[in-house]
Write an enzyme that holds these catalytic residues in place. Sequence first.
Site, PDB file in Angstrom:
ATOM      1  N   GLN A 235       0.369  -1.230  -0.058  1.00 38.02           N
ATOM      2  CA  GLN A 235       0.150  -0.412  -0.401  1.00 38.02           C
ATOM      3  C   GLN A 235       0.920   1.514   0.160  1.00 38.02           C
ATOM      4  O   GLN A 235       0.265   2.185  -0.035  1.00 38.02           O
ATOM      5  CB  GLN A 235      -1.173   0.004   1.121  1.00 38.02           C
ATOM      6  CG  GLN A 235      -2.184  -0.906   1.077  1.00 38.02           C
ATOM      7  CD  GLN A 235      -2.468  -1.344   2.678  1.00 38.02           C
ATOM      8  OE1 GLN A 235      -2.377  -1.753   2.945  1.00 38.02           O
ATOM      9  NE2 GLN A 235      -3.214  -0.331   2.797  1.00 38.02           N
ATOM     10  N   ARG A 382      -7.296   0.389   9.750  1.00 34.87           N
ATOM     11  CA  ARG A 382      -7.898   1.790  10.486  1.00 34.87           C
ATOM     12  C   ARG A 382      -6.984   1.417  12.213  1.00 34.87           C
ATOM     13  O   ARG A 382      -8.086   1.985  12.811  1.00 34.87           O
ATOM     14  CB  ARG A 382      -8.561   1.551  10.684  1.00 34.87           C
ATOM     15  CG  ARG A 382      -9.967   3.480  11.122  1.00 34.87           C
ATOM     16  CD  ARG A 382      -9.755   4.284  10.048  1.00 34.87           C
ATOM     17  NE  ARG A 382     -10.170   5.616  10.278  1.00 34.87           N
ATOM     18  CZ  ARG A 382      -8.986   6.207  10.601  1.00 34.87           C
ATOM     19  NH1 ARG A 382      -7.596   5.757  10.372  1.00 34.87           N
ATOM     20  NH2 ARG A 382      -9.038   8.204  11.064  1.00 34.87           N
ATOM     21  N   CYS A 383      -6.789   0.963  12.234  1.00 33.72           N
ATOM     22  CA  CYS A 383      -6.019   0.164  13.532  1.00 33.72           C
ATOM     23  C   CYS A 383      -4.816   1.225  13.844  1.00 33.72           C
ATOM     24  O   CYS A 383      -4.242   1.555  15.085  1.00 33.72           O
ATOM     25  CB  CYS A 383      -5.782  -1.139  13.470  1.00 33.72           C
ATOM     26  SG  CYS A 383      -5.713  -1.860  14.985  1.00 33.72           S
ATOM     27  N   GLU A 752     -12.715   4.555   5.120  1.00 33.73           N
ATOM     28  CA  GLU A 752     -12.837   3.938   6.498  1.00 33.73           C
ATOM     29  C   GLU A 752     -14.577   4.674   7.062  1.00 33.73           C
ATOM     30  O   GLU A 752     -14.102   3.299   8.692  1.00 33.73           O
ATOM     31  CB  GLU A 752     -11.707   4.159   7.511  1.00 33.73           C
ATOM     32  CG  GLU A 752     -10.697   3.262   6.721  1.00 33.73           C
ATOM     33  CD  GLU A 752      -9.430   3.841   6.937  1.00 33.73           C
ATOM     34  OE1 GLU A 752      -7.730   3.049   7.167  1.00 33.73           O
ATOM     35  OE2 GLU A 752      -9.051   5.229   6.928  1.00 33.73           O
TER      36      GLU A 752
END
Lengths: 798, 291
Positions: A235, A382-383, A752
Site C-alpha cells: 500500500q 484503520r488500526c 473507513e
Amino acid sequence: MTDMMSETGLLKETPQTTEAVGGMGYSVKRKEDPRFIRGQGEYIDDLVLPGMLWLDIVRSPYAHATIKGIDASEALKIPGVLAVITGADLEKAGLHWMPTLAGDKQMVLPTDTVMYQAQEVAAVVATSRYIAADGVAAVLVDYEPLPVIVDPFKSLEPDAFVLRPDRGPDKANNHIWHWESGDRAGTDTAMEAAEVRVSEDIYIPRIHVASIETCGCIADWNATRGQMTLHMTSQAPHAIRTVLALVSGLPEQNIRVKTHDIGGGFGGKVPVYPGYVLAVVASLTVGKPVKWIEDRSENLQADSFARDYHIHAELGATKAGKITALKVKTVADHGYTDAAADPSKFPAGLFNVITGSYDFDNAFVEVDGVYTNKPPGGVAYRCSFRVTEAVHAIERMVDILAHDIGKDPARLRMENFIQPDQFPYKTPTGWSYDSGDYPRALQKALDMIGYDDLRKEQLEKRAKGELMGIGISSFTEIVGAGPSHDFDILGIKMFDSCEIRVHPTGKVLARIGVQTQGQGHETTFAQIIAEELGFPVADIKIEYGDTDTAPYGLGTYASRSTPVAGAATAIAARKIRDKSRKIAAHLLEASEDDLEWTNGKFSVKGSPDKSKTIQEIAFAAYTNHPAGMEAGLEAVDYYDPPNLTCPFGSYICVVDIDRGTGQVTVRRFVAVDDCGNIINPMIVDGQIHGGLTMGFAPSLYEEISYDELGNNLAGTFMDYLLPTAVETPAWETGKTVTPSPHHPIGAKGVGESATVGAPPAINNAVVDALWHLGVRNIDIPLTPQKIWAILNEKGVTA
Amino acid sequence: MIPAQFDYVRPAAMHEALQILVDREGDAKILAGGYSLLPLLKLRLASPALLVDIRDIDGLDEIVETTDGLRIGSRSTHRSILENPVVVAGYPLLSDAAGGIGDPQVRNWGTIGGSCAHADPSSDWPAVLIATSASIVLRSTAGERTVPARSFFLDTFQTAIEPTELLTEVIIPRAPRPSGAAYAKLERRAGDFSTVGVAAQLSLGADGRIAAAGIGLTAVAEAPFAATAAEASLIGSEPNEAAFQAAGIAAAAESRPGSDSHGPAEYKRAMVKEMVVRALRSAAGRAQAQR
Ligand SMILES: Cc1cc2nc3c(=O)[nH]c(=O)nc-3n(C[C@H](O)[C@H](O)[C@H](O)COP(=O)(O)OP(=O)(O)OC[C@H]3O[C@@H](n4cnc5c(N)ncnc54)[C@H](O)[C@@H]3O)c2cc1C
C-alpha cells in the site's frame, strides 16, 4: 495571479461539468473494472519471471520457545531445494532484526527464540513452489517450549518474565510505552463533580483484515546492472523503497518497487514482513528472481493484526444527560513487537479523538502498550490510527449513559452534539474538527428508518417476550494524515503528491503517490482532473505504484488518498490551469485578467465566442507557446494538508434476537454518511457498502483468539468467520454534504467511515434488546453462544 | 497448503478400481469430489501415495426410486440430489440437508459417498441416513455387502468401510404414509458445517399418534448417531409440543458435544434440544400434510 486555492471548500452538491467530461459528482464507471471483470487483473502471483525461484517459510508451532537447533540436511537432499536460510545466516549480515515503522524492531528470522506461533524460523529456496513446500516439511527444528504470555494484564505484572530482553537491562519489563492526552486533573475534578457517572470495561478483540489476496513479492536482483526490482503487494511502495535502501544499503535509485493490482489492503499491506526481506536476501544471494507468496493460514496467523484494545471508560454527566467529562484508560496488546504504522508522535494513533461528536470540556485518555506472545497487533485495519476503537468506546458509553438515565439515545446524542456553528471545533484533547452538521445527519437517519415507529414496535414485542433492539452510532472520523508539523513515519512527512502531464493532443497522464487497492483511484483521480481542467475522464490516465515513475508519496491507508493526494491532484491541475491562462491570453491576444474559465475553456469576458479550449491550449503549449515561457504543460504538487478532515455520519441498526439459539439478525441498517463533496457517488456508495460489511463482520463473527499456550484459534477460514452475502444485511445508505473548508475540492476521506461507524451501532442495538434484562455491555463479536449464555443466565431462553 | 507428492490413476471400470485398492492397500485413497480429501492433502494431514479417481466408473451417480426406496449412487453430488425431481417431489428431508451443505461450489463437487466415507463428525448426510434407517452398500473384489447406516459411523473419521472397499450407493427406505421428515441445521454462516444438525422423521399411525420416529444428530458427538432415547420417547405420543420438548431433552442428554469455536458443550447441548424441537415440528407438519 493564481486561483490555486480559490475554490477551496465550496459546496458542490450538483455536478459542475458536463456528463461527457465526467467531473465531480458523476457516477463514472470504474476504469479498472473491465480488466477485473474479465479476470485480467494482474496480481503478484500472476507474475512469473524467467528463471524465477520460489521461497517458502518454516514456521514455529510454538508461541514461545528456544530454538536449540535447525537441521536442514534432509531438506537440502531434495532435488530442487537450493538453499535453506536461517537466522544464523542473516546474523552474519546483520539482517536478523529489522526496524518496524513504529520504531521498535522485529525479527526477520530468530537466532535463538521464537515469540509467537507461526513466526518465521527458516526459509527454503527451491526451483518450484511444490519443492519449496517439500523442503519446508523436511527442515527439522529442535524447540524447547518456554512459558507463554497471552494476556497483556498478566504481562504487566511485576513478576512476569521479560519477553524482550533485547531491549536492555533498563527495560526489564513488558511495557512498551505510555501515552496520554488531555487534562488529567481537570477531568478528575469534573468527574467528581458529575451528577451521574457511568463506567464500563470494553474489549475490542483482535481481528485480521483477511484480504482475498494474501501478501507476497518477487525480489529480482540483477547483479550486472546493480538493480533490485521488488514486485510486491504494498500500500506504500515509496516507503518500502526507502526502508529497503536504509536496511540493505543498496542505493535508492537502483531500487524499484513496483506494485501490481492489489486484492485488498486494509492496512495489512503497509508493513514490511520478514518474507519480503527473505526474498530480497535470497535474490541477492542467488542472483535470480525469487517469489514468496503466503498461503491463507500463514496470512491469518502471522500477518499484522488489528485492535486488541482493553478499554476502561468512564463518562460523567448531569442528571439531564449533558456530558461533562470522559476518562479512559487502555491497555493495548501489541504482540511481541510494536509494528504499528502510526505516525511517530502517535503511538496510540488518533485514539484521543475519543470525545467523538460531542461537545464537552474535560477529557483525559491514557494508553499503555504491552508485549505478549502474539504476532504484531494493532497494525492493520484503520488500526494504527485507532479511530475505530475510539468511536466504539464513546458510542457505547453514550448509549449506556442514555439507558442509565432513561433518556432516548437519539435524543441524548442530539442534546450533546457539537453544533454546526461551532466548527472549526477544538476538542478537549487538542484536535480541530474542520466541519460538520451532526444533527442533520442523525435526523436524516432517524427519518429514513422510521425511528419512532420502531421504538413502538419494540415495546409491543417486548411485551410479548420477543427481543428486538435499536442501536445508533453518530461517529466522527478523522482522516487524511497529515499535516507535516505533526505527522511523519520514520521521519518522512506525510504529504502526498501528483504529477500531471498534458500531451500535445490534449490527453493526460497523471501519476500519484498513493496506491489503489480497490478504491477506484484510476477513476476518481481522473474525475478530479476533469473537474479542474475540463478534459473528459476518458482522456485521462492515472498511474501509480511504480516508484521509478510515480512521485514520492506515503501511500494509501487511513483514508488519506483523497484528503492528501486528491488535494495534490487538484492543486497540480490548478497549476496547469494557471499556465493555460497565460497561453490562452497569448492565443487570444487578450490580457489574462480579461479571461474567464468556464466549461473547459478560457474565453474573453463579454465575448464568449472568443475562446480557446483546454485541448487547443494543450496543443499550443507544444507548438505556439508565448515567448519567454517554457514549452509543455506539466505540473507537480506535493501537498501538505493544513489539517485533517473529519467525515462523519449517523448509523441506525435494528436487530432481532432468536431466544432459542441466541442468534442475532440485523433486520435493517441505515447509514447516513457525510464525506464532504463527493467525487463519484457510486464509488462512495461502494466504499460504504464494503466498510459496513467489514464493520458488521467483527460485530458478529470475526475474532482472532488464542488459547493459553498461544495457539491461534482462528488460523483458517473454517474458524475465522467472514460473513457471506447471505448474512450481510441489505444496507440502506443516505448522505448529507458538508464540505471540508480547507480541502481544495471540499472533499474528505470515506474509505473507513463505515468500518468505524458500524460496530457500535450493532453492539448498541444488541445491548438495547437486552437492557431490560439487566444487560449493560457485551463485547463484540456478539456470537450466538455468548448471547445464549446471557439469555440462559437471565432465564429467558425459548 | 501445498500437498506432498502423489500419483493419480483414473480407472475406467469398477473391477479395475477394486483391484487397485487390493494391490495398493494402505497407500491408495479413492478420490470422489475431493472436497474433503484435497483439504487434508493440502494441509499435509494425509499423504496417500496414490489417488484413485472414480469419475469414469459408470453407474455410480444414478438416483432411482425402487420398491424398497430411493437408491442414490455414491458419486451423486449434493447438487444433483438437491435438484433431482424424485427428491424434490417426495424427499424434503434430503432437500433440506443437501441445500444446506457448503456453498454452490461444494455442492457441485462434493458427493454423498465421499461424505459418508469421510465421516466428518459434523457432516450432514450421516444424520439423514441414520434418521431414515438407510443402508450403505459396499463393494470389493470379494463381493458386496450392505451395512445399516446406524452401525456404519464408528468414530471420528472412522466407518465400517474396509480399505479395499468402495461405497457404491445408499438406500433410503420408503417411509409408510403418513410420514414427514425434516432437517434442522444450526450454522454460524450459510454453508458452514453444523453447530448442531438434526434429521428427524416421523410416521403417524391411523390414530394420528407417532408410530415410528427416527432422529439422527450430527456435530454433537465423536460421530453422528441415532438419538434412540428421544426416538423411543416419541412412540405412541401425539405429535405435539410437549412430546417434542421431551424428545429434545432426551436427545440433549444423549449427545456428547465437545467445546470448540462453535460454543461450549453446554450451549451445544441446549441447541440439540432446540433444533430437535424445530426439526420435529417441521417433520410433524409435513406428516400431517400427508393425512
Ligand atoms: C468449504 C466447505 C464446506 C463444506 N460444508 C459442508 C457442510 O456444510 N456439510 C457437510 O456435510 N459437508 C460439508 N463439506 C464437506 C463436503 O460435503 C465434502 O464434499 C464431502 O464431505 C466429501 O465428498 P467428496 O465427494 O468431496 O469426497 P472426497 O473428498 O473425494 O473423499 C472424501 C473421503 O472419502 C473417500 N471416498 C470418497 N468416495 C468414496 C467411495 N465411493 N467409496 C469409498 N471411499 C470414498 C475418500 O477416499 C476420502 O477419504 C464442506 C466442504 C468444504 C470444502
